[in-house]
Design a protein around this motif. Sequence first.
Motif, PDB file in Angstrom:
ATOM      1  N   SER A  61       0.920  -1.294   0.006  1.00  0.00           N
ATOM      2  CA  SER A  61       0.034  -0.005   0.165  1.00  0.00           C
ATOM      3  C   SER A  61       0.845   1.234   0.047  1.00  0.00           C
ATOM      4  O   SER A  61       1.628   1.429   0.764  1.00  0.00           O
ATOM      5  N   ASN A  70      -0.314   4.180   0.613  1.00  0.00           N
ATOM      6  CA  ASN A  70      -0.547   4.983   1.854  1.00  0.00           C
ATOM      7  C   ASN A  70       0.485   4.413   3.101  1.00  0.00           C
ATOM      8  O   ASN A  70       0.810   5.503   3.813  1.00  0.00           O
ATOM      9  N   ALA A  98      -5.307  -5.740   3.852  1.00  0.00           N
ATOM     10  CA  ALA A  98      -6.555  -4.637   3.483  1.00  0.00           C
ATOM     11  C   ALA A  98      -7.393  -5.131   2.584  1.00  0.00           C
ATOM     12  O   ALA A  98      -8.508  -4.446   1.983  1.00  0.00           O
ATOM     13  N   THR A 124      -9.002  -5.956   7.721  1.00  0.00           N
ATOM     14  CA  THR A 124      -9.022  -4.532   8.469  1.00  0.00           C
ATOM     15  C   THR A 124     -10.662  -4.052   8.615  1.00  0.00           C
ATOM     16  O   THR A 124     -10.867  -2.927   9.161  1.00  0.00           O
ATOM     17  N   ARG A 125     -11.666  -5.119   8.516  1.00  0.00           N
ATOM     18  CA  ARG A 125     -13.057  -4.812   8.680  1.00  0.00           C
ATOM     19  C   ARG A 125     -13.483  -5.456   9.695  1.00  0.00           C
ATOM     20  O   ARG A 125     -14.623  -5.554  10.073  1.00  0.00           O
ATOM     21  N   ASN A 157     -12.458   3.435  11.219  1.00  0.00           N
ATOM     22  CA  ASN A 157     -12.579   3.553   9.599  1.00  0.00           C
ATOM     23  C   ASN A 157     -12.112   2.150   8.808  1.00  0.00           C
ATOM     24  O   ASN A 157     -12.197   2.223   7.829  1.00  0.00           O
ATOM     25  N   LYS A 161      -9.395   0.912   8.008  1.00  0.00           N
ATOM     26  CA  LYS A 161      -8.103   0.846   7.069  1.00  0.00           C
ATOM     27  C   LYS A 161      -6.882   1.166   7.653  1.00  0.00           C
ATOM     28  O   LYS A 161      -6.459   1.238   8.746  1.00  0.00           O
TER      29      LYS A 161
END
Length: 205
Positions: free
Chosen positions: A11, A13, A35, A40-41, A51, A53
Motif C-alpha cells: 500500500s 499509503n 487490506a 481491516t474490517r 474506519n 483501513k
Amino acid sequence: MAVKLYQQQDSGNCYKVRLVLAHLGEDFEIVDINANDGSTRTAEYRAINPNGKVPLLAFDDGRTLAESNAIALYLAHGSRFLPDDPWRLAKVHEWLFFEQYSHEPAIAVRRSLAIYPERAAQATRERMDRLLAAGNQALEVMAATLADRDWLAPGGPTVADFCLYAYTHMAGEGGFDLNPFPPVERWLERVSSLPGHVELDWRPG
Ligand SMILES: N[C@@H](CCC(=O)N[C@@H](CS)C(=O)NCC(=O)O)C(=O)O
C-alpha cells in the motif's frame, strides 16, 4: 515511546509512513494486516481503527492515529521535513490535501484496479479511462510546480515530497506514463536520492 505501524506492505499509503519514519531514523514495529481480504474490517481491528483501513499508528499508551498524511505530519513535527514558517507549512498542507482529493483517488485507485485480481471486475473501461484522465491532470499540476523548483513545497524536501512520492513512483503499475512529465520524473529521482530513502520493497507478482 514504542510505536506500532499497522500496515500492508504494497500500500502506498502505508509506504508513506515507512518513508517518513526512515527519514526521521525512528524505530517502529510492523504489524502486517491484509487490506484486501476484509481483515481491516473485523470488529477487533475496528476497535482500534473504526474506519477499517491501514495505515494506523498505535502507541503503547493506547493512543492511535489513522490517515497517512496526518500520521506523516505528526511524525515530522519539529523535524527539518516540516517547516515552522506558516506559509511554507500551508504549502505542505496544500499538497497533502491535493494528494488525498486529486491524486490518490485517481492514481492509487487505478493502480489497485490494475494489480489486484480481486478488483478486476470493477475495472470497467469507462472507469479506467476516467481515472487515467484524472491522474494525468494531477501529474500535470505537479509538473507545472516542479518545472521551476526542486521540491513541492518551497524551501527544501518536506513530508509533502514523501507523501506524493509514494503513489507517483508506482503510477506506472496503474498504467500511467510519466514520460510526458519530465519535471515529475526528475523530482522522483531527487526524492529517491535523498539520504535515508527506503524503497517500497514490493513489486506486483
Ligand atoms: N485516506 C486514507 C486511505 C487509507 C486506505 O484507503 N487504505 C487502504 C489500503 S491503501 C485500506 O486500508 N483499504 C481497506 C479497506 O478500505 O477496507 C489514508 O491516507 O490513510
